[in-house]
Design a protein around this motif. Structure first.
Motif, PDB file in Angstrom:
ATOM      1  N   PHE A 155       0.816  -1.212   0.000  1.00 44.14           N
ATOM      2  CA  PHE A 155       0.000   0.000   0.000  1.00 44.14           C
ATOM      3  C   PHE A 155       0.856   1.270   0.000  1.00 44.14           C
ATOM      4  CE2 PHE A 155      -2.597  -3.283   2.050  1.00 44.14           C
ATOM      5  CZ  PHE A 155      -3.734  -3.231   1.262  1.00 44.14           C
ATOM      6  N   LYS A 156       2.069   1.165  -0.476  1.00 46.31           N
ATOM      7  CA  LYS A 156       2.939   2.328  -0.505  1.00 46.31           C
ATOM      8  C   LYS A 156       2.357   3.416  -1.406  1.00 46.31           C
ATOM      9  CE  LYS A 156       7.731   3.722  -1.282  1.00 46.31           C
ATOM     10  NZ  LYS A 156       9.079   3.260  -1.699  1.00 46.31           N
ATOM     11  N   GLY A 157       2.302   4.631  -0.864  1.00 47.66           N
ATOM     12  CA  GLY A 157       1.720   5.745  -1.600  1.00 47.66           C
ATOM     13  C   GLY A 157       0.225   5.850  -1.475  1.00 47.66           C
ATOM     14  N   LYS A 158      -0.385   4.968  -0.667  1.00 44.67           N
ATOM     15  CA  LYS A 158      -1.834   4.980  -0.485  1.00 44.67           C
ATOM     16  C   LYS A 158      -2.166   5.271   0.979  1.00 44.67           C
ATOM     17  CE  LYS A 158      -2.466   1.614  -4.215  1.00 44.67           C
ATOM     18  NZ  LYS A 158      -3.026   0.292  -4.610  1.00 44.67           N
ATOM     19  N   SER A 159      -3.445   5.340   1.274  1.00 46.83           N
ATOM     20  CA  SER A 159      -3.871   5.700   2.629  1.00 46.83           C
ATOM     21  C   SER A 159      -3.477   4.661   3.675  1.00 46.83           C
ATOM     22  CB  SER A 159      -5.400   5.907   2.656  1.00 46.83           C
ATOM     23  OG  SER A 159      -6.066   4.715   2.244  1.00 46.83           O
ATOM     24  N   ASP A 160      -3.344   3.402   3.270  1.00 45.96           N
ATOM     25  CA  ASP A 160      -2.977   2.340   4.201  1.00 45.96           C
ATOM     26  C   ASP A 160      -1.480   2.044   4.191  1.00 45.96           C
ATOM     27  OD1 ASP A 160      -5.529   1.913   5.189  1.00 45.96           O
ATOM     28  OD2 ASP A 160      -6.052   0.543   3.550  1.00 45.96           O
ATOM     29  N   GLU A 161      -0.679   2.982   3.742  1.00 52.81           N
ATOM     30  CA  GLU A 161       0.764   2.759   3.687  1.00 52.81           C
ATOM     31  C   GLU A 161       1.311   2.460   5.090  1.00 52.81           C
ATOM     32  OE1 GLU A 161       4.893   5.070   2.334  1.00 52.81           O
ATOM     33  OE2 GLU A 161       2.906   5.916   1.850  1.00 52.81           O
ATOM     34  N   GLY A 162       2.158   1.449   5.182  1.00 50.59           N
ATOM     35  CA  GLY A 162       2.780   1.072   6.437  1.00 50.59           C
ATOM     36  C   GLY A 162       1.999   0.068   7.245  1.00 50.59           C
ATOM     37  N   ARG A 163       0.796  -0.242   6.843  1.00 52.02           N
ATOM     38  CA  ARG A 163      -0.034  -1.159   7.631  1.00 52.02           C
ATOM     39  C   ARG A 163       0.195  -2.623   7.238  1.00 52.02           C
ATOM     40  NH1 ARG A 163      -5.913   0.964   9.006  1.00 52.02           N
ATOM     41  NH2 ARG A 163      -5.357  -0.349  10.804  1.00 52.02           N
ATOM     42  N   VAL A 164       0.822  -2.845   6.102  1.00 53.97           N
ATOM     43  CA  VAL A 164       1.209  -4.199   5.686  1.00 53.97           C
ATOM     44  C   VAL A 164       2.697  -4.171   5.354  1.00 53.97           C
ATOM     45  CG1 VAL A 164       0.875  -6.073   4.043  1.00 53.97           C
ATOM     46  CG2 VAL A 164      -1.098  -4.725   4.804  1.00 53.97           C
ATOM     47  N   ARG A 165       3.433  -5.032   5.984  1.00 51.56           N
ATOM     48  CA  ARG A 165       4.884  -5.070   5.800  1.00 51.56           C
ATOM     49  C   ARG A 165       5.301  -6.493   5.450  1.00 51.56           C
ATOM     50  NH1 ARG A 165       9.567  -2.387   7.860  1.00 51.56           N
ATOM     51  NH2 ARG A 165      11.284  -3.834   8.267  1.00 51.56           N
ATOM     52  N   LYS A 166       6.029  -6.613   4.346  1.00 54.20           N
ATOM     53  CA  LYS A 166       6.524  -7.920   3.917  1.00 54.20           C
ATOM     54  C   LYS A 166       8.038  -7.859   3.777  1.00 54.20           C
ATOM     55  CE  LYS A 166       2.400  -9.322   1.290  1.00 54.20           C
ATOM     56  NZ  LYS A 166       1.905  -9.869  -0.005  1.00 54.20           N
ATOM     57  N   VAL A 167       8.713  -8.832   4.364  1.00 53.11           N
ATOM     58  CA  VAL A 167      10.169  -8.910   4.286  1.00 53.11           C
ATOM     59  C   VAL A 167      10.559 -10.322   3.845  1.00 53.11           C
ATOM     60  CG1 VAL A 167      12.360  -8.720   5.517  1.00 53.11           C
ATOM     61  CG2 VAL A 167      10.452  -7.187   6.102  1.00 53.11           C
ATOM     62  N   LEU A 168      11.282 -10.393   2.744  1.00 56.51           N
ATOM     63  CA  LEU A 168      11.780 -11.674   2.242  1.00 56.51           C
ATOM     64  C   LEU A 168      13.297 -11.709   2.418  1.00 56.51           C
ATOM     65  CD1 LEU A 168      11.404 -14.389   0.727  1.00 56.51           C
ATOM     66  CD2 LEU A 168      11.762 -13.112  -1.409  1.00 56.51           C
ATOM     67  N   LYS A 169      13.773 -12.741   3.110  1.00 62.22           N
ATOM     68  CA  LYS A 169      15.206 -12.928   3.311  1.00 62.22           C
ATOM     69  C   LYS A 169      15.639 -14.228   2.645  1.00 62.22           C
ATOM     70  CE  LYS A 169      15.403 -10.516   7.776  1.00 62.22           C
ATOM     71  NZ  LYS A 169      15.788 -10.635   9.217  1.00 62.22           N
ATOM     72  N   VAL A 170      16.730 -14.152   1.910  1.00 58.50           N
ATOM     73  CA  VAL A 170      17.350 -15.334   1.318  1.00 58.50           C
ATOM     74  C   VAL A 170      18.747 -15.427   1.913  1.00 58.50           C
ATOM     75  CG1 VAL A 170      18.012 -16.515  -0.807  1.00 58.50           C
ATOM     76  CG2 VAL A 170      16.008 -15.009  -0.796  1.00 58.50           C
ATOM     77  N   GLU A 171      18.958 -16.416   2.767  1.00 59.30           N
ATOM     78  CA  GLU A 171      20.200 -16.531   3.527  1.00 59.30           C
ATOM     79  C   GLU A 171      20.798 -17.926   3.358  1.00 59.30           C
ATOM     80  OE1 GLU A 171      19.341 -13.663   7.319  1.00 59.30           O
ATOM     81  OE2 GLU A 171      18.365 -15.626   7.324  1.00 59.30           O
ATOM     82  N   PRO A 172      22.113 -18.045   3.426  1.00 60.39           N
ATOM     83  CA  PRO A 172      22.737 -19.376   3.287  1.00 60.39           C
ATOM     84  C   PRO A 172      22.465 -20.249   4.498  1.00 60.39           C
ATOM     85  CG  PRO A 172      24.383 -17.726   3.854  1.00 60.39           C
ATOM     86  CD  PRO A 172      23.101 -16.975   3.593  1.00 60.39           C
ATOM     87  N   LEU A 173      22.323 -21.525   4.277  1.00 63.40           N
ATOM     88  CA  LEU A 173      22.187 -22.478   5.372  1.00 63.40           C
ATOM     89  C   LEU A 173      23.516 -22.583   6.124  1.00 63.40           C
ATOM     90  CD1 LEU A 173      20.161 -25.283   3.537  1.00 63.40           C
ATOM     91  CD2 LEU A 173      19.297 -23.692   5.254  1.00 63.40           C
ATOM     92  N   PRO A 174      23.466 -22.844   7.424  1.00 61.90           N
ATOM     93  CA  PRO A 174      24.698 -22.892   8.216  1.00 61.90           C
ATOM     94  C   PRO A 174      25.740 -23.871   7.686  1.00 61.90           C
ATOM     95  CG  PRO A 174      22.777 -22.853   9.651  1.00 61.90           C
ATOM     96  CD  PRO A 174      22.273 -23.035   8.264  1.00 61.90           C
ATOM     97  N   ASP A 175      25.302 -25.004   7.152  1.00 66.29           N
ATOM     98  CA  ASP A 175      26.247 -26.006   6.663  1.00 66.29           C
ATOM     99  C   ASP A 175      26.642 -25.804   5.204  1.00 66.29           C
ATOM    100  OD1 ASP A 175      23.846 -26.624   5.529  1.00 66.29           O
ATOM    101  OD2 ASP A 175      23.788 -28.719   6.170  1.00 66.29           O
ATOM    102  N   GLY A 176      26.144 -24.716   4.585  1.00 69.60           N
ATOM    103  CA  GLY A 176      26.492 -24.424   3.194  1.00 69.60           C
ATOM    104  C   GLY A 176      25.812 -25.299   2.179  1.00 69.60           C
TER     105      GLY A 176
END
Length: 252
Positions: A155-176
């Motif tokens: 909802f960025k740029g709209k009246s509900d901006e900031g009310r929904v937040r999505k974060v995607l992380k792509v990280e290596p596994l500890p054992d590679g």
């Protein structure tokens, strides 16, 4: 038209034993049996291509207009979650000249579904994340020990901006042995806070990278330009490029 007749010498026609293959279609060959007892046979063959209809080869080079819509995707299933990856095509707008202009690039839709049992997943609780072409490039360039993170606000740029937040992380596994895909969603509109993660092995990650590399030119819409190039228009394109000095660049 191809006519075949088999007869003996002398010819003794027996009107009670005619044999014809599909006599209702004149364009097909016909065979008449005149004397089945004769030992001496003669064969007469006559061919005419005046009525032979040949297929229009040029029609095969053009894409069919009635091509059905196709839905594709690739899924990874693990014990705690499932991940489905689906491409979405770019969008175009017609111009007054009859040409088309790219208005929106395509993207890759990621769908995360939590497990509901053994080999069962609750797709009604799925969370989605749309990867842009630039974000796809970030994932493609990841090394074995690299990570990346993306933040989206639908909802960025709209009246509900900031009310929904999505974060995607792509990280290596500890054992590679691969990467984690972790999607966190905070939705204040629904009073919901959920995190879904799924491990992706090296082999599975390699398949994703290969698919992403293949899809990127299509998400950019470049295939439509390539398909629009015709031999009769190549000279015009070359002349247009020469006005910008392209011919001087390649002649160095």
């Amino acid at each position: 038209m191809l006519n075949l007749s088999i007869h003996s010498t002398p010819i003794i026609q027996n009107p009670k034993t005619p044999f014809c293959l599909n006599p209702q279609i004149s364009s097909l060959p016909t065979i008449k049996l005149l004397n089945p007892i004769s030992r001496k046979l003669s064969l007469k063959c006559q061919y005419s291509d005046q009525q032979q209809q040949r297929p229009d080869v040029s029609s095969y080079s053009q894409p069919r207009q009635d091509t059905p819509k196709v839905f594709i995707g690739h899924s990874i299933y693990k014990g705690k979650a499932a991940l489905t990856v689906e491409p979405r095509p770019p969008e175009f707008a017609p111009l007054d000249s009859g040409a088309f202009k790219l208005t929106k690039e395509g993207f890759i839709l990621l769908q995360f579904a939590p497990a509901a049992g053994v080999r069962q997943y609750d797709w009604s609780r799925k969370q989605v994340f749309s990867l842009s072409v630039t974000e796809i490039g970030s994932i493609i360039s990841l090394g074995a020990r690299d990570s990346c993170e993306f933040f989206h606000d639908p909802f960025k740029g709209k009246s509900d901006e900031g009310r929904v937040r999505k974060v995607l992380k792509v990280e290596p596994l500890p054992d590679g042995s691969g990467h984690f895909f972790n999607l966190s969603v905070q939705n204040k509109l629904l009073n919901m806070d959920e995190s879904i993660y799924i491990p992706v092995t090296k082999a599975e990650f390699a398949i994703l990278i290969s698919a992403f590399n293949f899809a990127v030119p299509y998400l950019l819409g470049w295939h439509t330009f390539v398909n629009s190039i015709k031999p009769e228009g190549a000279a015009g394109l070359n002349n247009a490029n020469s006005r910008f000095g392209a011919d001087l660049e390649w002649s160095r």
